[in-house]
Design a protein around this motif. Structure first.
Motif, PDB file in Angstrom:
ATOM      1  N   LYS C  11       0.828  -1.202   0.000  1.00  0.00           N
ATOM      2  CA  LYS C  11       0.000   0.000   0.000  1.00  0.00           C
ATOM      3  C   LYS C  11       0.869   1.262   0.000  1.00  0.00           C
ATOM      4  N   ASP C  12       1.844   1.301   0.918  1.00  0.00           N
ATOM      5  CA  ASP C  12       2.727   2.470   1.002  1.00  0.00           C
ATOM      6  C   ASP C  12       3.556   2.630  -0.259  1.00  0.00           C
ATOM      7  N   LEU C  13       4.016   1.482  -0.771  1.00  0.00           N
ATOM      8  CA  LEU C  13       4.856   1.527  -1.962  1.00  0.00           C
ATOM      9  C   LEU C  13       4.075   2.068  -3.155  1.00  0.00           C
ATOM     10  N   LEU C  14       2.837   1.584  -3.320  1.00  0.00           N
ATOM     11  CA  LEU C  14       2.015   2.032  -4.453  1.00  0.00           C
ATOM     12  C   LEU C  14       1.728   3.520  -4.367  1.00  0.00           C
ATOM     13  N   ILE C  15       1.344   3.968  -3.147  1.00  0.00           N
ATOM     14  CA  ILE C  15       1.062   5.402  -2.980  1.00  0.00           C
ATOM     15  C   ILE C  15       2.282   6.218  -3.358  1.00  0.00           C
ATOM     16  N   GLU C  16       3.441   5.756  -2.881  1.00  0.00           N
ATOM     17  CA  GLU C  16       4.664   6.505  -3.124  1.00  0.00           C
ATOM     18  C   GLU C  16       5.019   6.509  -4.608  1.00  0.00           C
ATOM     19  N   LEU C  17       4.865   5.343  -5.252  1.00  0.00           N
ATOM     20  CA  LEU C  17       5.237   5.271  -6.663  1.00  0.00           C
ATOM     21  C   LEU C  17       4.306   6.128  -7.517  1.00  0.00           C
ATOM     22  N   ARG C  18       3.054   6.289  -7.085  1.00  0.00           N
ATOM     23  CA  ARG C  18       2.130   7.121  -7.863  1.00  0.00           C
ATOM     24  C   ARG C  18       2.387   8.593  -7.651  1.00  0.00           C
ATOM     25  N   THR C  19       2.656   8.988  -6.409  1.00  0.00           N
ATOM     26  CA  THR C  19       2.797  10.427  -6.145  1.00  0.00           C
ATOM     27  C   THR C  19       4.262  10.861  -6.178  1.00  0.00           C
TER      28      THR C  19
END
Lengths: 52, 229, 223
Positions: C11-19
């Protein structure tokens, strides 16, 4: 280099100890004092309320 | 114990402390013999080491109280934890101020990054950080929980700090108690000072504890008064 | 349990990779620190190699703090924390997921900063790289083991961004001291057996604090 009497350092060390202790005691004392004032204020407030 | 009993105990401790402090000063300055190489300067040792040990005691008390708070969830333990941390910082401040004053004429420098000095400084910073954490959490219950966690972390950290910088060159005199190197003629003075500092710690701990307890009570009353008005 | 930790981490990784909110800031800040040190160490330009380990870890620690600060602050801002707390998993699992995420972001940042330091300080390394990776891995695990816990503590205060470095650096000092020591051994000596002591201390630190934080995390996030 000027030779400073080692007794001065001994004196300075003990003065420092007393200053730190005195500052700490003073800080406790002043916090106690302001609490007492706050209690007095609250008591006055309650008395005023009960008289109304 | 009822309120009068507490006040009595406070008076007793105060009197004991006053007499003890005079005795400690007498022992450190007059009774203890003059050290051969350092001369009278060595007399700093008695109060310096006593406050060091008392500071460590205070941090151990803080750790125990923090654990007890997490187990019992009783505000009483939080007051003990706060009081002992504050006192530990105060005693360690004495150590950190008297240390350089002693070091200047003996080592010819105010400060050196030896393990013992560095660890003391880091220990002091850890508990200043503890007090900062307390300062910035507003809700009392949350503050007690969070600071108990930080208190445990800080106390567990202390020995690791010590071990991780221990291989640095140490010029600090080896603790005389560990090596048994303290001359027998100096022992009475040292033990007296140590005991008096423990009494000082207990006296101040009680005073700080009651201050915190009444502070929280007043805060509670304030909220009640706000509701009334 | 690993699956649950993975979910939080992903979850954290996806958020970070998107923003790419924190990652960009972390990398840029790390490079800024390198450049500033370049000016600060002007006087010892000849023997700069000896100062590189210290400079590197200061830069890692500063940019890491930046990332850790965002981690729980972002959750608070959008009230995501409540949602996260409602997930029926042990709070320790949340901690592990967060810690691994922070660790991965820091390692990515460190890789970029390291490359820049090679250029800025004119270093040539090949043989040393696996050892540097090892030290960075252990050091960063230790840093984030404490960092994730303290970041959660700081997120609940009124001064969160200011407070975190103040309470984090004294606690992670053993990691910083040993990581600098180990990096100096790698870059400036040939006898790598000396690495054993700093690596052992860092490993002990990491295990002790990861366990402690895993157990204590529920108290920090309690509502």
């Amino acid at each position: 280099m000027e030779k400073i009497n080692p007794m001065n350092y001994l004196f300075a060390a003990y003065v420092a100890i007393w200053i730190i202790l005195a500052l700490y005691l003073y800080s406790i004392h002043s916090r106690e004092q302001s609490l007492r004032e706050e209690v007095r204020r609250l008591r006055d407030l309650l008395e005023k309320k009960s008289r109304q | 114990m009822d309120q009068r009993g507490q006040a009595r105990l406070d008076e007793f401790l105060g009197a004991l402390l006053f007499a003890g402090m005079i005795l400690a000063l007498y022992m450190a300055f007059l009774q203890a013999p003059r050290e051969k190489t350092m001369g009278d300067l060595q007399r700093i040792f008695y109060f310096h080491v006593s406050s060091g040990i008392t500071g460590l005691t205070a941090f151990a008390v803080n750790f125990a109280a923090s654990v007890m708070y997490l187990v019992r969830r009783n505000r009483w333990w939080d007051h003990v934890a706060l009081s002992s941390a504050e006192l530990g910082v105060m005693f360690l401040s004495i150590v950190l101020v008297t240390g350089p004053i002693w070091a200047k004429p003996v080592w010819f420098v105010w400060w050196t990054w030896s393990p013992r000095l560095t660890s003391s400084l880091v220990l002091w910073m850890l508990y200043v950080a503890y007090l900062l954490v307390r300062n910035y959490v507003l809700d009392p219950d949350r503050r007690a929980l969070v600071s108990a966690v930080f208190g445990i972390v800080a106390f567990v950290d202390a020995p690791i700090v010590w071990f991780s910088i221990r291989w640095w060159r140490d010029i600090h005199p080896a603790p005389m108690l560990e090596t048994g190197g303290l001359s027998p003629s100096m022992r009475p003075a040292f033990y007296t000072c140590w005991a008096v500092f423990q009494i000082l710690f207990i006296y101040l701990l009680r005073r700080r504890f009651f201050l915190e307890a009444s502070r929280q009570e007043v805060e509670w009353l304030q909220r009640r008064a706000d509701m009334v008005s | 349990m690993p699956a649950k930790v993975w979910t939080i981490f992903r979850k954290d990784l996806l958020i970070e990779l998107r923003t790419k909110d924190s990652l960009n800031a972390m990398i840029f800040f790390g490079i800024v620190v390198l450049v500033i040190f370049n000016f600060a160490l002007e006087a010892i330009r000849e023997s700069i190699r000896a100062a590189v380990p210290g400079v590197l870890w200061v830069s890692f620690a500063f940019s890491g703090t930046l990332g850790l600060n965002r981690m729980f602050a972002a959750e608070k801002e959008n009230s995501c924390l409540q949602g996260l707390l409602m997930v029926p998993v042990d709070r320790g699992i949340i901690y592990l997921g967060k810690m691994i995420a922070a660790c991965v972001f820091m390692l990515l940042t460190e890789a970029v900063i390291f490359v820049f330091s090679l250029i800025f300080f004119n270093l040539t390394v090949w043989r040393e790289i696996p050892y540097v990776v090892l030290v960075c891995l252990v050091g960063t695990l230790g840093f984030t083991a404490v960092g994730a816990l303290l970041s959660a503590i700081a997120a609940n205060t009124k001064m969160r961004e200011v407070l975190l470095p103040l309470i984090l650096f004294p606690v992670v000092l053993p990691i910083l001291v040993n990581a600098v020591e180990a990096t100096a051994i790698i870059l400036n000596t040939v006898d790598y057996r000396q690495l054993k002591l700093p690596l052992t201390i860092m490993t002990v630190f990491t295990i002790v604090f990861a366990t402690l934080a895993y157990l204590l995390f529920e108290y920090v996030l309690e509502d």
